[in-house]
Design a protein around this motif. Sequence first.
Motif, PDB file in Angstrom:
ATOM      1  N   GLY A  16       0.806  -1.208   0.000  1.00  0.00           N
ATOM      2  CA  GLY A  16       0.000   0.000   0.000  1.00  0.00           C
ATOM      3  C   GLY A  16       0.842   1.262   0.000  1.00  0.00           C
ATOM      4  N   ASP A  19      -3.009   6.569   1.506  1.00  0.00           N
ATOM      5  CA  ASP A  19      -4.217   6.205   2.236  1.00  0.00           C
ATOM      6  C   ASP A  19      -4.789   4.846   1.821  1.00  0.00           C
ATOM      7  N   ASP A  20      -3.994   4.030   1.136  1.00  0.00           N
ATOM      8  CA  ASP A  20      -4.463   2.715   0.711  1.00  0.00           C
ATOM      9  C   ASP A  20      -4.910   1.876   1.895  1.00  0.00           C
ATOM     10  N   HIS A  21      -5.645   0.849   1.582  1.00  0.00           N
ATOM     11  CA  HIS A  21      -6.074  -0.177   2.536  1.00  0.00           C
ATOM     12  C   HIS A  21      -5.668  -1.489   1.870  1.00  0.00           C
ATOM     13  N   ASP A  23      -4.964  -4.684   1.654  1.00  0.00           N
ATOM     14  CA  ASP A  23      -5.020  -6.055   2.135  1.00  0.00           C
ATOM     15  C   ASP A  23      -4.786  -6.965   0.929  1.00  0.00           C
ATOM     16  N   GLN A  26      -9.103  -9.413   0.508  1.00  0.00           N
ATOM     17  CA  GLN A  26     -10.108  -8.786   1.366  1.00  0.00           C
ATOM     18  C   GLN A  26     -11.492  -9.268   0.956  1.00  0.00           C
ATOM     19  N   ALA A  50       0.143   1.275   5.095  1.00  0.00           N
ATOM     20  CA  ALA A  50      -1.099   1.458   4.339  1.00  0.00           C
ATOM     21  C   ALA A  50      -1.834   0.139   4.105  1.00  0.00           C
ATOM     22  N   ALA A  51      -1.930  -0.680   5.150  1.00  0.00           N
ATOM     23  CA  ALA A  51      -2.578  -1.989   5.039  1.00  0.00           C
ATOM     24  C   ALA A  51      -3.218  -2.369   6.369  1.00  0.00           C
ATOM     25  N   THR A  52      -3.985  -3.454   6.358  1.00  0.00           N
ATOM     26  CA  THR A  52      -4.573  -4.013   7.571  1.00  0.00           C
ATOM     27  C   THR A  52      -4.119  -5.449   7.784  1.00  0.00           C
ATOM     28  N   PHE A  56      -8.143 -10.225   5.097  1.00  0.00           N
ATOM     29  CA  PHE A  56      -9.036  -9.440   5.954  1.00  0.00           C
ATOM     30  C   PHE A  56     -10.477  -9.738   5.569  1.00  0.00           C
ATOM     31  N   ASP A  59     -17.060  -6.534   7.485  1.00  0.00           N
ATOM     32  CA  ASP A  59     -18.147  -5.786   6.844  1.00  0.00           C
ATOM     33  C   ASP A  59     -19.252  -6.686   6.298  1.00  0.00           C
TER      34      ASP A  59
END
Length: 143
Positions: A16, A19-21, A23, A26, A50-52, A56, A59
Amino acid sequence: ADAGIDVRNCWLEATGQGDDHADTIQAYSPGERSSLIKVRDSAIVGHNSAATAGLFVADNWGGTVDLKNVLFWGAPYGCRIHADTGCTVNVSLEDVYFVGPFMWGPLLIMSAVGTINITKWVTVRHATIVNGVIVPGNLIPSP
């Protein structure tokens, strides 16, 4: 409901920026209740910016996460699974290895008012890589 995904013999990696996410895999799907994530003989590589997580799930996604002979390498979490309200996530892990660095930990599996069913938890462990070889470490207990 969709048929899900089936990953075999793959090297998956995400990096990332900003502001990336980022994963590596995902899954999220409000209202979805019968999907499958099946990964075999693969590496899931993430990074700590910039990751989780390498994988993941959150939601309102519901279904089965079925991992066998999988290596998680790096990321804030290697594997992060949340069962949201009204969702059930079935988790099957066999021969799954976690090689850091992990910013927050190798895995986080939790219910956020949903249901987590651990259907299989066999040889889930920390590991290192030395000269290109996976060296098994301590076992990780089932959550």
